[in-house]
Design a protein around this motif. Structure first.
Motif, short mmCIF file in Angstrom:
data_model
loop_
_atom_site.label_atom_id
_atom_site.label_comp_id
_atom_site.label_asym_id
_atom_site.label_seq_id
_atom_site.Cartn_x
_atom_site.Cartn_y
_atom_site.Cartn_z
N THR A 49 -3.38 17.70 -7.65
CA THR A 49 -4.28 16.61 -8.01
C THR A 49 -3.99 15.41 -7.12
N GLY A 50 -5.01 14.90 -6.46
CA GLY A 50 -4.84 13.76 -5.58
C GLY A 50 -4.52 12.50 -6.38
N LEU A 51 -3.82 11.59 -5.74
CA LEU A 51 -3.42 10.35 -6.40
C LEU A 51 -4.62 9.58 -6.94
N LEU A 52 -5.70 9.54 -6.18
CA LEU A 52 -6.88 8.81 -6.63
C LEU A 52 -7.45 9.43 -7.91
N ASP A 53 -7.37 10.75 -8.02
CA ASP A 53 -7.89 11.42 -9.23
C ASP A 53 -7.00 11.17 -10.44
N ILE A 54 -5.71 10.91 -10.21
CA ILE A 54 -4.80 10.65 -11.31
C ILE A 54 -5.19 9.35 -12.04
N PHE A 55 -5.87 8.45 -11.35
CA PHE A 55 -6.35 7.21 -11.99
C PHE A 55 -7.42 7.50 -13.04
N GLU A 56 -8.03 8.68 -13.01
CA GLU A 56 -9.06 9.09 -13.97
C GLU A 56 -10.21 8.09 -14.04
N GLY A 57 -10.57 7.54 -12.88
CA GLY A 57 -11.71 6.64 -12.82
C GLY A 57 -11.40 5.19 -13.14
N ARG A 58 -10.18 4.89 -13.55
CA ARG A 58 -9.81 3.52 -13.85
C ARG A 58 -9.22 2.86 -12.61
N ASP A 59 -9.07 1.55 -12.66
CA ASP A 59 -8.57 0.81 -11.51
C ASP A 59 -7.05 0.68 -11.48
N GLN A 60 -6.41 0.88 -12.64
CA GLN A 60 -4.96 0.71 -12.70
C GLN A 60 -4.30 1.98 -13.22
N LEU A 61 -3.06 2.17 -12.78
CA LEU A 61 -2.28 3.34 -13.20
C LEU A 61 -0.87 2.87 -13.51
N LEU A 62 -0.35 3.27 -14.67
CA LEU A 62 1.03 2.99 -15.05
C LEU A 62 1.74 4.32 -15.24
N VAL A 63 2.86 4.48 -14.56
CA VAL A 63 3.56 5.76 -14.55
C VAL A 63 4.97 5.60 -15.08
N CYS A 64 5.41 6.53 -15.91
CA CYS A 64 6.79 6.62 -16.34
C CYS A 64 7.38 7.91 -15.78
N GLU A 85 0.82 -1.20 0.00
CA GLU A 85 0.00 0.00 0.00
C GLU A 85 0.86 1.26 0.00
N VAL A 86 0.42 2.25 -0.74
CA VAL A 86 1.07 3.56 -0.75
C VAL A 86 0.08 4.60 -0.23
N ASP A 87 0.59 5.76 0.08
CA ASP A 87 -0.23 6.82 0.66
C ASP A 87 -1.16 7.41 -0.41
N ALA A 88 -2.44 7.09 -0.32
CA ALA A 88 -3.41 7.54 -1.33
C ALA A 88 -3.76 9.01 -1.19
N THR A 89 -3.28 9.65 -0.11
CA THR A 89 -3.59 11.08 0.10
C THR A 89 -2.57 11.99 -0.58
N VAL A 90 -1.55 11.38 -1.23
CA VAL A 90 -0.53 12.18 -1.91
C VAL A 90 -1.17 13.03 -3.00
N SER A 91 -0.69 14.26 -3.13
CA SER A 91 -1.19 15.17 -4.15
C SER A 91 -0.02 15.63 -5.00
N LEU A 92 -0.17 15.56 -6.30
CA LEU A 92 0.85 16.01 -7.24
C LEU A 92 0.30 17.17 -8.07
N VAL A 93 1.18 18.00 -8.58
CA VAL A 93 0.75 19.16 -9.37
C VAL A 93 0.69 18.78 -10.84
N GLY A 94 -0.49 18.98 -11.44
CA GLY A 94 -0.68 18.72 -12.86
C GLY A 94 -1.26 19.92 -13.56
N ALA A 95 -1.82 19.71 -14.74
CA ALA A 95 -2.37 20.82 -15.52
C ALA A 95 -3.50 21.52 -14.79
N ALA A 96 -4.23 20.80 -13.95
CA ALA A 96 -5.35 21.39 -13.20
C ALA A 96 -4.94 21.81 -11.79
N GLY A 97 -3.62 21.88 -11.54
CA GLY A 97 -3.15 22.24 -10.21
C GLY A 97 -2.95 21.00 -9.36
#
Length: 229
Positions: A57-72, A43-55
């Motif tokens: 953005t919480g980690l959960l929102d980065i998933f964009e509604g999908r169940d999986q996330l792949l990051v480079c 488990e990782v900290d789901a409360t992490v927030s990163l800065v994106g185009a919309a300012g």
């Protein structure tokens, strides 16, 4: 130097011998992928927030509604111009620009850049990247700040890291390298096991042309000679 010239019968026999090894390699790759799917997750900290185009953005929102996330992850040389940014990261991300097939399997793709968003946003626009970029500048969270290609699974409001890789593991993002491996001279890098006399480039300048990461030359206005950035 060139390969030995033989008749077609001899060539087909040599090709068939190599094909046996290639098929074994493919099956071993399938077995490794199967083992990868059976790895435990952390488990990782789901409360992490990163800065994106919309300012922010919480980690959960980065998933964009999908169940999986792949990051480079993309390195960033703070305060440097476009031409001085990481040549390897540029080649890696440039070689993968359409996540449609990932999304069709419920996987969101994103780039996490080590620089401040305001600084790298013009670079993302210049390169024409469509995938969302987020800043991990100043973020020191296990499972978020480490790893170069990382995968996650969302379970409700919880996020789990399922896999990560770095080094040559990132070559999965670069099909151009696999295609070069099929050519007679290969990647022309010194570490390769090639016959004596085969062309090699100790500077790995295939990443760079005239002082810029090679993919940037597709984005330049010829009239500018690359001087603007």
């Amino acid at each position: 130097m060139r390969p030995e010239i033989v008749d077609r019968t001899a060539w087909l026999a040599a090709r068939a011998e190599l094909l046996t090894r290639e098929k074994a390699h493919t099956r071993e790759g399938d077995a490794i992928a199967a083992a990868r799917r059976r790895l435990p997750m952390v488990e990782v900290d789901a409360t992490v927030s990163l800065v994106g185009a919309a300012g922010p953005t919480g980690l959960l929102d980065i998933f964009e509604g999908r169940d999986q996330l792949l990051v480079c992850k993309h390195m960033w040389h703070r305060g440097k111009g476009f031409g001085d940014q990481c040549r390897g990261c540029t080649a890696t991300v440039w070689n993968f620009q359409d996540a449609s097939y990932l999304e069709a399997r419920g996987v969101t793709f994103a780039v996490w850049c080590q620089g401040p968003y305001a600084e790298f946003a013009p670079y993302r626009e210049f390169m024409g990247y469509q995938a969302p970029w987020y800043s991990v500048d100043g973020v020191d969270v296990p499972g978020i700040s480490d790893g170069w290609i990382t995968t996650y699974l969302r379970v409700g409001d919880r996020v789990f890291q399922t896999y990560e890789t770095d080094g040559r593991g990132c070559e999965v993002m670069m099909p151009a390298l696999q295609l070069l491996d099929m050519t007679v001279y290969g990647r022309q890098e010194e570490w390769e096991d090639s016959p004596a006399g085969w062309p090699q480039d100790p500077t790995q300048s295939w990443f760079i042309r005239d002082g810029r990461p090679v993919p940037q030359w597709t984005r330049l206005d010829p009239a500018s000679s690359g001087a603007a950035r």
